[in-house]
Design a protein around this motif. Structure first.
Motif, PDB file in Angstrom:
ATOM      1  N   PRO A   1       0.762  -1.286   0.098  1.00 31.06           N
ATOM      2  CA  PRO A   1      -0.025  -0.105   0.114  1.00 31.06           C
ATOM      3  C   PRO A   1       1.013   1.327  -0.084  1.00 31.06           C
ATOM      4  O   PRO A   1       0.486   2.172   0.899  1.00 31.06           O
ATOM      5  N   GLY A   2       1.901   1.287  -0.768  1.00 34.28           N
ATOM      6  CA  GLY A   2       2.827   2.428  -0.990  1.00 34.28           C
ATOM      7  C   GLY A   2       2.567   3.100  -2.346  1.00 34.28           C
ATOM      8  O   GLY A   2       1.871   2.692  -3.274  1.00 34.28           O
ATOM      9  N   SER A   3       3.498   4.034  -2.730  1.00 34.24           N
ATOM     10  CA  SER A   3       3.563   4.825  -3.827  1.00 34.24           C
ATOM     11  C   SER A   3       4.295   4.023  -5.059  1.00 34.24           C
ATOM     12  O   SER A   3       4.292   4.391  -6.114  1.00 34.24           O
ATOM     13  N   SER A   4       5.051   3.085  -4.672  1.00 29.95           N
ATOM     14  CA  SER A   4       5.754   2.080  -5.616  1.00 29.95           C
ATOM     15  C   SER A   4       4.950   1.326  -6.337  1.00 29.95           C
ATOM     16  O   SER A   4       4.043   0.845  -6.223  1.00 29.95           O
ATOM     17  N   TYR A   5       5.702   0.963  -7.701  1.00 31.33           N
ATOM     18  CA  TYR A   5       5.062   0.006  -8.494  1.00 31.33           C
ATOM     19  C   TYR A   5       6.490  -1.168  -8.733  1.00 31.33           C
ATOM     20  O   TYR A   5       7.397  -0.651  -8.618  1.00 31.33           O
ATOM     21  N   PHE A   6       6.060  -2.365  -9.610  1.00 28.64           N
ATOM     22  CA  PHE A   6       7.046  -3.206  -9.531  1.00 28.64           C
ATOM     23  C   PHE A   6       7.220  -3.933 -10.978  1.00 28.64           C
ATOM     24  O   PHE A   6       6.155  -4.037 -11.502  1.00 28.64           O
ATOM     25  N   THR A   7       8.410  -3.984 -11.449  1.00 29.74           N
ATOM     26  CA  THR A   7       8.552  -4.425 -12.852  1.00 29.74           C
ATOM     27  C   THR A   7       9.172  -5.914 -12.906  1.00 29.74           C
ATOM     28  O   THR A   7       9.181  -6.367 -14.023  1.00 29.74           O
ATOM     29  N   CYS A   8       9.431  -6.597 -11.961  1.00 31.00           N
ATOM     30  CA  CYS A   8      10.300  -7.763 -11.964  1.00 31.00           C
ATOM     31  C   CYS A   8       9.248  -8.798 -11.426  1.00 31.00           C
ATOM     32  O   CYS A   8       8.664  -8.666 -10.633  1.00 31.00           O
ATOM     33  N   PRO A   9       9.157 -10.078 -12.239  1.00 30.96           N
ATOM     34  CA  PRO A   9       8.351 -11.060 -11.693  1.00 30.96           C
ATOM     35  C   PRO A   9       8.446 -11.453 -10.485  1.00 30.96           C
ATOM     36  O   PRO A   9       7.571 -11.735  -9.614  1.00 30.96           O
ATOM     37  N   HIS A  10       9.560 -11.709  -9.869  1.00 27.79           N
ATOM     38  CA  HIS A  10       9.849 -12.141  -8.289  1.00 27.79           C
ATOM     39  C   HIS A  10       9.548 -10.863  -7.577  1.00 27.79           C
ATOM     40  O   HIS A  10       9.433 -11.394  -6.236  1.00 27.79           O
ATOM     41  N   ASP A  11       8.825  -9.865  -7.987  1.00 30.70           N
ATOM     42  CA  ASP A  11       8.298  -9.206  -6.858  1.00 30.70           C
ATOM     43  C   ASP A  11       7.134  -9.238  -6.513  1.00 30.70           C
ATOM     44  O   ASP A  11       6.318  -8.822  -5.708  1.00 30.70           O
ATOM     45  N   TYR A  12       6.282 -10.111  -7.244  1.00 31.19           N
ATOM     46  CA  TYR A  12       4.824 -10.589  -7.248  1.00 31.19           C
ATOM     47  C   TYR A  12       4.747 -11.966  -6.446  1.00 31.19           C
ATOM     48  O   TYR A  12       5.387 -12.963  -6.869  1.00 31.19           O
ATOM     49  N   ALA A  13       3.628 -11.870  -5.697  1.00 33.99           N
ATOM     50  CA  ALA A  13       3.363 -13.126  -5.203  1.00 33.99           C
ATOM     51  C   ALA A  13       2.092 -14.061  -5.629  1.00 33.99           C
ATOM     52  O   ALA A  13       2.276 -15.174  -5.564  1.00 33.99           O
ATOM     53  N   SER A  14       1.131 -13.195  -6.306  1.00 37.19           N
ATOM     54  CA  SER A  14       0.196 -13.839  -6.904  1.00 37.19           C
ATOM     55  C   SER A  14       0.071 -13.438  -8.379  1.00 37.19           C
ATOM     56  O   SER A  14       0.159 -12.601  -8.581  1.00 37.19           O
ATOM     57  N   TRP A  15      -0.460 -14.732  -9.045  1.00 42.51           N
ATOM     58  CA  TRP A  15      -0.516 -14.476 -10.415  1.00 42.51           C
ATOM     59  C   TRP A  15      -1.818 -15.054 -10.878  1.00 42.51           C
ATOM     60  O   TRP A  15      -2.476 -16.342 -10.577  1.00 42.51           O
ATOM     61  N   GLY A  16      -2.172 -14.692 -12.077  1.00 42.10           N
ATOM     62  CA  GLY A  16      -3.544 -15.309 -12.684  1.00 42.10           C
ATOM     63  C   GLY A  16      -3.095 -16.377 -13.800  1.00 42.10           C
ATOM     64  O   GLY A  16      -1.923 -16.718 -13.862  1.00 42.10           O
ATOM     65  N   GLN A  17      -4.080 -16.862 -14.283  1.00 40.70           N
ATOM     66  CA  GLN A  17      -3.911 -18.080 -15.137  1.00 40.70           C
ATOM     67  C   GLN A  17      -3.162 -17.729 -16.692  1.00 40.70           C
ATOM     68  O   GLN A  17      -2.847 -18.423 -17.622  1.00 40.70           O
ATOM     69  N   GLY A  18      -3.636 -16.384 -16.960  1.00 42.68           N
ATOM     70  CA  GLY A  18      -3.151 -15.763 -18.221  1.00 42.68           C
ATOM     71  C   GLY A  18      -4.266 -15.758 -19.218  1.00 42.68           C
ATOM     72  O   GLY A  18      -5.237 -16.656 -19.008  1.00 42.68           O
ATOM     73  N   THR A  19      -4.212 -14.955 -20.100  1.00 46.26           N
ATOM     74  CA  THR A  19      -5.236 -15.101 -21.273  1.00 46.26           C
ATOM     75  C   THR A  19      -4.498 -14.928 -22.465  1.00 46.26           C
ATOM     76  O   THR A  19      -3.619 -13.877 -22.653  1.00 46.26           O
ATOM     77  N   GLN A  20      -4.842 -15.513 -23.389  1.00 46.54           N
ATOM     78  CA  GLN A  20      -4.131 -15.532 -24.716  1.00 46.54           C
ATOM     79  C   GLN A  20      -4.448 -14.383 -25.624  1.00 46.54           C
ATOM     80  O   GLN A  20      -5.540 -14.192 -26.022  1.00 46.54           O
ATOM     81  N   VAL A  21      -3.523 -13.846 -26.164  1.00 47.83           N
ATOM     82  CA  VAL A  21      -3.601 -12.616 -27.213  1.00 47.83           C
ATOM     83  C   VAL A  21      -2.904 -13.029 -28.329  1.00 47.83           C
ATOM     84  O   VAL A  21      -1.625 -13.223 -28.527  1.00 47.83           O
ATOM     85  N   THR A  22      -3.520 -13.034 -29.430  1.00 50.09           N
ATOM     86  CA  THR A  22      -3.067 -13.417 -30.933  1.00 50.09           C
ATOM     87  C   THR A  22      -3.387 -12.363 -31.780  1.00 50.09           C
ATOM     88  O   THR A  22      -4.439 -12.025 -32.013  1.00 50.09           O
ATOM     89  N   VAL A  23      -2.279 -11.711 -32.620  1.00 51.23           N
ATOM     90  CA  VAL A  23      -2.472 -10.801 -33.321  1.00 51.23           C
ATOM     91  C   VAL A  23      -1.992 -11.064 -34.792  1.00 51.23           C
ATOM     92  O   VAL A  23      -0.927 -11.519 -34.766  1.00 51.23           O
ATOM     93  N   SER A  24      -2.962 -11.233 -35.650  1.00 51.16           N
ATOM     94  CA  SER A  24      -2.536 -11.624 -36.701  1.00 51.16           C
ATOM     95  C   SER A  24      -2.166 -10.413 -37.932  1.00 51.16           C
ATOM     96  O   SER A  24      -2.612  -9.292 -37.630  1.00 51.16           O
ATOM     97  N   SER A  25      -1.240 -10.694 -38.944  1.00 48.99           N
ATOM     98  CA  SER A  25      -0.689  -9.699 -39.696  1.00 48.99           C
ATOM     99  C   SER A  25      -1.935  -9.359 -40.912  1.00 48.99           C
ATOM    100  O   SER A  25      -2.560 -10.287 -41.197  1.00 48.99           O
TER     101      SER A  25
END
Length: 126
Positions: free
Chosen positions: A102-126
């Motif tokens: 609950p502070g002003s910082s944000y985090f950019t390294c995966p190791h900084d995070y404790a909880s993850w979702g299952q992911g959602t696929q994004v596919t971009v066709s040319s």
């Protein structure tokens, strides 16, 4: 720990837009810093965007700066990733992540995070 569920992925064409959502369980969502990451086949998971607990501080990877916007609705327990002008190189599984901070910082390294979702696929066709 908070439980996370992503949604909003899909198959789109280059130049299109998508908005990803990540809904969190629990009543303390507003005390979590949040992040979006992505992982393409055969590549490591990479940072995309991050936001602090209040939404007042955000940070983006250079590759998406100016095209993606991260935001959050604490009343809805949800963090969003608006993705514009998509290109094939953005094809990946997109994950949201949470860290109790609950502070002003944000985090950019995966190791900084404790909880993850299952992911959602994004596919971009040319």
């Amino acid at each position: 720990q908070v439980q996370l569920v992503e949604s909003g992925g899909g198959l789109v064409q280059a130049g299109d837009s998508l908005r990803l959502s990540c809904e969190a369980s629990g009543r303390t969502f507003s005390s979590y810093a949040m992040g979006w990451f992505r992982q393409a086949p055969g590549k490591e998971r990479e940072f995309v965007a991050a936001i602090n607990w209040s939404g007042g501080s955000t940070y983006y990877a250079d590759s998406v700066k100016g095209r993606f916007t991260i935001s959050r609705g604490n009343a809805q327990n949800t963090v969003y990733l608006q993705m514009n002008i998509l290109e094939p190189a953005y094809t990946a599984v997109y994950y949201c992540a949470a860290r109790s901070y609950p502070g002003s910082s944000y985090f950019t390294c995966p190791h900084d995070y404790a909880s993850w979702g299952q992911g959602t696929q994004v596919t971009v066709s040319s």
